[in-house]
Scaffold this motif. Structure first.
Motif, PDB file in Angstrom:
ATOM      1  N   ASP A   1       0.832  -1.202   0.000  1.00 34.95           N
ATOM      2  CA  ASP A   1       0.000   0.000   0.000  1.00 34.95           C
ATOM      3  C   ASP A   1       0.874   1.262   0.000  1.00 34.95           C
ATOM      4  OD1 ASP A   1      -1.846   1.933   0.376  1.00 34.95           O
ATOM      5  OD2 ASP A   1      -2.782   1.038   2.148  1.00 34.95           O
TER       6      ASP A   1
ATOM      7  N   GLU B   1       0.226   4.298   0.634  1.00 39.88           N
ATOM      8  CA  GLU B   1       0.072   5.210   1.764  1.00 39.88           C
ATOM      9  C   GLU B   1       0.931   4.757   2.950  1.00 39.88           C
ATOM     10  OE1 GLU B   1      -3.776   5.794   3.634  1.00 39.88           O
ATOM     11  OE2 GLU B   1      -3.732   7.916   3.126  1.00 39.88           O
ATOM     12  N   VAL B   2       1.064   3.440   3.117  1.00 38.84           N
ATOM     13  CA  VAL B   2       1.845   2.937   4.248  1.00 38.84           C
ATOM     14  C   VAL B   2       3.339   3.213   4.037  1.00 38.84           C
ATOM     15  CG1 VAL B   2       2.347   0.952   5.702  1.00 38.84           C
ATOM     16  CG2 VAL B   2       0.113   1.176   4.668  1.00 38.84           C
TER      17      VAL B   2
ATOM     18  N   GLU C   1       4.433   5.615   2.302  1.00 37.77           N
ATOM     19  CA  GLU C   1       4.530   7.064   2.442  1.00 37.77           C
ATOM     20  C   GLU C   1       4.597   7.445   3.921  1.00 37.77           C
ATOM     21  OE1 GLU C   1       1.252   9.400   0.914  1.00 37.77           O
ATOM     22  OE2 GLU C   1       2.716  10.527  -0.262  1.00 37.77           O
ATOM     23  N   ALA C   2       3.812   6.737   4.741  1.00 36.37           N
ATOM     24  CA  ALA C   2       3.849   6.998   6.182  1.00 36.37           C
ATOM     25  C   ALA C   2       5.251   6.725   6.711  1.00 36.37           C
ATOM     26  CB  ALA C   2       2.822   6.125   6.905  1.00 36.37           C
ATOM     27  N   ALA C   3       5.854   5.628   6.257  1.00 32.59           N
ATOM     28  CA  ALA C   3       7.215   5.327   6.703  1.00 32.59           C
ATOM     29  C   ALA C   3       8.145   6.482   6.365  1.00 32.59           C
ATOM     30  CB  ALA C   3       7.712   4.038   6.047  1.00 32.59           C
ATOM     31  N   GLU C   4       8.006   7.013   5.158  1.00 29.44           N
ATOM     32  CA  GLU C   4       8.860   8.136   4.769  1.00 29.44           C
ATOM     33  C   GLU C   4       8.533   9.381   5.568  1.00 29.44           C
ATOM     34  OE1 GLU C   4       8.437   8.410   0.516  1.00 29.44           O
ATOM     35  OE2 GLU C   4       9.388   6.432   0.360  1.00 29.44           O
ATOM     36  N   ALA C   5       7.237   9.636   5.775  1.00 31.94           N
ATOM     37  CA  ALA C   5       6.840  10.848   6.480  1.00 31.94           C
ATOM     38  C   ALA C   5       7.350  10.856   7.916  1.00 31.94           C
ATOM     39  CB  ALA C   5       5.321  10.981   6.469  1.00 31.94           C
ATOM     40  N   PHE C   6       7.542   9.676   8.499  1.00 28.00           N
ATOM     41  CA  PHE C   6       8.079   9.639   9.861  1.00 28.00           C
ATOM     42  C   PHE C   6       9.612   9.616   9.854  1.00 28.00           C
ATOM     43  CE2 PHE C   6       3.748   8.677  10.912  1.00 28.00           C
ATOM     44  CZ  PHE C   6       3.599   9.251  12.163  1.00 28.00           C
ATOM     45  N   GLY C   7      10.199   9.748   8.670  1.00 28.10           N
ATOM     46  CA  GLY C   7      11.648   9.890   8.595  1.00 28.10           C
ATOM     47  C   GLY C   7      12.412   8.582   8.521  1.00 28.10           C
ATOM     48  N   SER C   8      11.800   7.529   7.975  1.00 28.99           N
ATOM     49  CA  SER C   8      12.516   6.266   7.845  1.00 28.99           C
ATOM     50  C   SER C   8      13.665   6.397   6.856  1.00 28.99           C
ATOM     51  CB  SER C   8      11.593   5.171   7.305  1.00 28.99           C
ATOM     52  OG  SER C   8      10.590   4.873   8.210  1.00 28.99           O
TER      53      SER C   8
ATOM     54  N   GLN D   1      15.184   1.199   7.064  1.00 28.72           N
ATOM     55  CA  GLN D   1      14.060   1.099   8.014  1.00 28.72           C
ATOM     56  C   GLN D   1      12.759   0.840   7.275  1.00 28.72           C
ATOM     57  OE1 GLN D   1      14.735   4.888   9.929  1.00 28.72           O
ATOM     58  NE2 GLN D   1      15.234   3.902  11.873  1.00 28.72           N
TER      59      GLN D   1
ATOM     60  N   ASN E   1      10.810  -2.444   8.269  1.00 25.66           N
ATOM     61  CA  ASN E   1       9.598  -2.214   9.062  1.00 25.66           C
ATOM     62  C   ASN E   1       8.332  -2.348   8.245  1.00 25.66           C
ATOM     63  OD1 ASN E   1      11.001  -1.605  11.389  1.00 25.66           O
ATOM     64  ND2 ASN E   1      11.116   0.571  10.901  1.00 25.66           N
ATOM     65  N   VAL E   2       8.413  -2.018   6.970  1.00 22.16           N
ATOM     66  CA  VAL E   2       7.182  -1.913   6.192  1.00 22.16           C
ATOM     67  C   VAL E   2       7.172  -2.853   4.992  1.00 22.16           C
ATOM     68  CG1 VAL E   2       5.738  -0.360   4.844  1.00 22.16           C
ATOM     69  CG2 VAL E   2       6.877   0.482   6.893  1.00 22.16           C
TER      70      VAL E   2
END
Ligand SMILES: Nc1ncnc2c1ncn2[C@@H]1O[C@H](COP(=O)(O)OP(=O)(O)O)[C@@H](O)[C@H]1O
Ligand SMILES: [Mg+2]
Lengths: 303, 369
Positions: free
Chosen positions: A197, A199-200, A202-209, A213, A217-218
């Protein structure tokens, strides 16, 4: 003949192939050149294959040489660890006992050792290539036609260069099996990661992965069901390929099948064939149960 | 009387939250496609989105966006689907790089950061909430909430208490061990919110965070957000396509249309003084009684005028004011400022007029705005 040619000129009727002499020369040049290269690298190739050969021998001894009760116990424990299903463990026990009872224990263990090792190698090679292909569209465009060729080229054809380079024995057999079994691993790893997905990730990137990572993690956890399908297919391909690989000197059930074909031993052929099928089912059910167990919590994960 | 000066605006003593940096977006252009640089000059010279797409196969995402996002406030970016909201918010944490333009926070241009600086900026300065929650299906609520801190390298021993705190704050106590698939949409988005808050970042980016939720759940989530914000004072950028949500949450509202900013202002500004017909059409159906505040409608006190006994806070919306006044059975009231100072008087008839007057026909006290 002019009579078959509807009175067309000869060149439009029979395909103007290159002269037999030219073709022979070409064949000779390529084959000799290849052989020369192999010969000049012989020491290096030996240095690389000898330890592998020794390892394969040791692995085979461990499977086929240990007391059968011990091997059976270890195998059942492994099946339990992956599947967590008593049914599959029981099925495995019955299948292995039947195999032993018809006198194929040793050969089955040789095959099992080979298939297990080839699968591990195929996963170790396939996973990173699949990950890399998922990250780069360019690499994917290069990798996928290569995989297409690897999968469509009749396996007997690429046995030839493998034998020229490595000779006859377990190592060339293993290489042939791995070449044949690795494409689904690469393909499904690539596909699995690409299907995560957006969006998921993207969330990893948005939290600075970092890229690493994000991968651990994803991408890998979410792609795992697809990757497990790849492992499953890789196992199945290895199993079918060990029979072909017996032509270059791999022992076990495949070799028996080959002999049965040559000598028209109907019963032997089928017994060995069924033993292979039994192993295939065990591998398939355990790896699928493992894959399902990994997905327990994710039914509604994405919609 | 000290209050002879004009009365508007009411709510913007913005600089109360000082010493923190907001976000300055300056002249942002974004063209999607293989060669955006090639067309940027033409776009700046006025090439339209349609022409760019038809003649050159590139998509114009954003055109000349300049927007200043104040610290400690909720800034809502509103627009229809495809207007460029997601594109704009993703420039703030560098998920999308602009074709030209700047996004300044704390003196640094987010668009010029190196990958390492950008990672650091995302880890410590921003957090994001997503439309479809974007939770990790294989992690429990607690583990999902720890996610941002995991990435920062905070050990679980330290991150877990923080995560538990925020799980309680968003009302999910008892669900720490559940998996996202076991929760309803509203609860999943609470996890999304807790995950973002656990990061302790100053900037909170919310891309249609409540759009996927049922209307009642959505109202709940809006209430939770407002309650948390009243004590946290984060710099929130909230995206929505729903005007009611924008008016309810936004201290300031920016309206996007086809990648351009059409109007920026408070909810009242937009409802009372729409910048153009497009926005006027947008706000026509709005329940004005829930947007316009008492101080906006209040009349200045004439010298020697007798003051009514009853009083209402200037920040109250007309709907509430009307309810208070009718319950008390009065026709006139004093309007008080934040510190209780006199800001003017209001009559029940003014309240009713303001509730029904169309935005295009300014009348009475509204004309003074
Ligand atoms: N990666 C992309 N490539 C091409 N066009 C894009 C891309 N991302 C967004 N767009 C286009 O930019 C415009 C704005 O999209 P978006 O920001 O997602 O709008 P919104 O969030 O307001 O619905 C749309 O026309 C969309 O098609
Ligand atoms: Mg969007």
């Amino acid at each position: 003949m002019a009579s078959d040619c509807w009175s067309l000129p000869e060149t439009l009727c029979r395909f103007p192939a290159m002269e037999a002499k030219t073709l022979r020369l070409m064949r000779k040049t390529i084959d000799d050149g290849f052989r020369d290269i192999v010969r000049s690298w012989a020491d290096t190739i030996d240095a690389a294959t000898v330890p592998l050969q020794m390892f394969l021998n040791a692995l085979e001894r461990a499977f086929a040489g240990s007391p059968w009760v011990l091997v059976l116990a270890v195998l059942l424990a492994a099946v339990w660890a992956t599947s967590r299903s008593w049914k599959i463990v029981l099925g495995t026990a019955i299948a292995l006992c039947l195999i032993g009872w018809v006198g194929l224990w040793q050969d089955t263990m040789v095959t099992l050792a080979m298939v297990s090792f080839c699968t591990v190698v195929a996963v170790i090679i396939g996973l990173p290539i699949g990950i890399a292909a998922a990250r780069s569209d360019r690499l994917q465009r290069i990798v996928s036609p290569v995989l297409d060729v690897m999968q469509t080229l009749p396996s007997f054809v690429y046995l030839i260069p493998v034998v020229v380079i490595f000779g006859i024995g377990k190592v060339p057999g293993m290489i042939a099996v791995v070449i044949y079994a690795v494409p689904p691993m690469i393909r499904l790893t690539n596909l699995g990661i690409r299907l995560v997905d957006r969006e998921v990730t993207e969330a990893a990137e948005a939290f600075g992965s970092s890229a690493r990572q994000k991968l651990w993690n994803v991408q890998l956890p979410l792609a795992l069901p697809t990757i497990m399908t790849g492992v499953n297919q890789t196992i199945m391909m290895s199993l079918s390929m060990v029979v072909v690989a017996s032509m270059v000197g791999v022992g076990g059930l495949g070799k028996n099948v080959l002999q049965a074909i040559n000598n028209q031993f109907f019963t032997v052929g089928f017994l060995n064939g069924f033993a292979l099928v039994a192993i295939a089912i065990v591998f398939d059910r355990s790896s699928q149960a493992f894959g399902l167990r990994l997905q327990k919590h994710r039914e509604a994960g994405h919609d | 009387m000290t209050e002879a000066t004009p009365i508007l605006p009411v709510e913007d003593d913005d600089e109360a939250v000082t010493g923190r940096s907001g976000i300055e977006i300056r002249n942002l252009y974004k063209i999607f496609g293989p060669e955006p640089e090639r067309y940027i000059a033409a776009v700046k010279a006025g090439l339209t989105k349609t022409d760019l797409n038809r003649k050159h196969g590139h998509v114009l995402g954003l055109t000349d966006i300049s927007l200043s996002i104040p610290p400690g406030r909720i800034t809502v970016i509103m627009g229809l689907s495809g207007s460029g909201k997601s594109t704009l918010i993703r420039h703030i944490n560098g998920l999308i790089a602009p074709t030209t333009g700047e996004v300044i926070h704390d003196g640094a241009d987010v668009c010029r950061m190196t990958p390492a600086e950008l990672r650091d900026f995302r880890r410590h300065k921003t957090a994001m909430v997503f439309q479809k929650f974007a939770l990790l299906p294989h992690r429990t609520v607690l583990e999902n909430t720890c996610y941002g801190l995991d990435i920062q390298g905070v050990p679980r021993r330290d991150s877990e208490p923080v995560a538990r705190h925020w799980i309680v704050r968003v009302g999910l106590k008892g669900y720490e061990g559940s998996y996202p698939s076991q929760l309803s949409g509203g609860m999943q988005q609470r996890v999304g919110l807790a995950r973002a808050l656990a990061n302790d970042a100053d900037i909170l980016l919310m891309d249609e965070a409540f759009s996927a939720l049922d209307p009642l759940i959505r109202l709940d989530m809006q209430a939770i957000l407002l309650e948390l914000q009243s004590e946290l004072h984060k710099t929130i950028v909230f995206i929505t396509h729903d005007l009611d949500e924008a008016l309810r949450l936004g201290d300031r509202i920016a309206i996007l249309r086809d990648g351009r900013l059409e109007q920026v202002g408070t909810g009242q500004d937009i409802v009372l003084r729409p910048a153009n017909d497009y926005i006027a059409a947008f706000v026509r159906e709005v329940n004005r009684a829930r947007v316009i505040r008492a101080a906006t409608v209040a009349r200045p006190v004439a010298a020697g005028e007798e003051l009514p006994q009853f009083s209402v806070p200037g920040t109250e919306v007309l709907e509430t004011v009307a309810r208070h006044m009718t319950t008390a059975g009065v026709n006139h009231a004093r309007v008080l400022g934040r510190q209780g100072q006199l800001r003017g008087t209001i009559a029940i008839s003014d309240v009713l007029t303001a509730m029904v007057t169309p935005a295009t026909a300014p009348a009475g006290p509204l004309a003074k705005g």
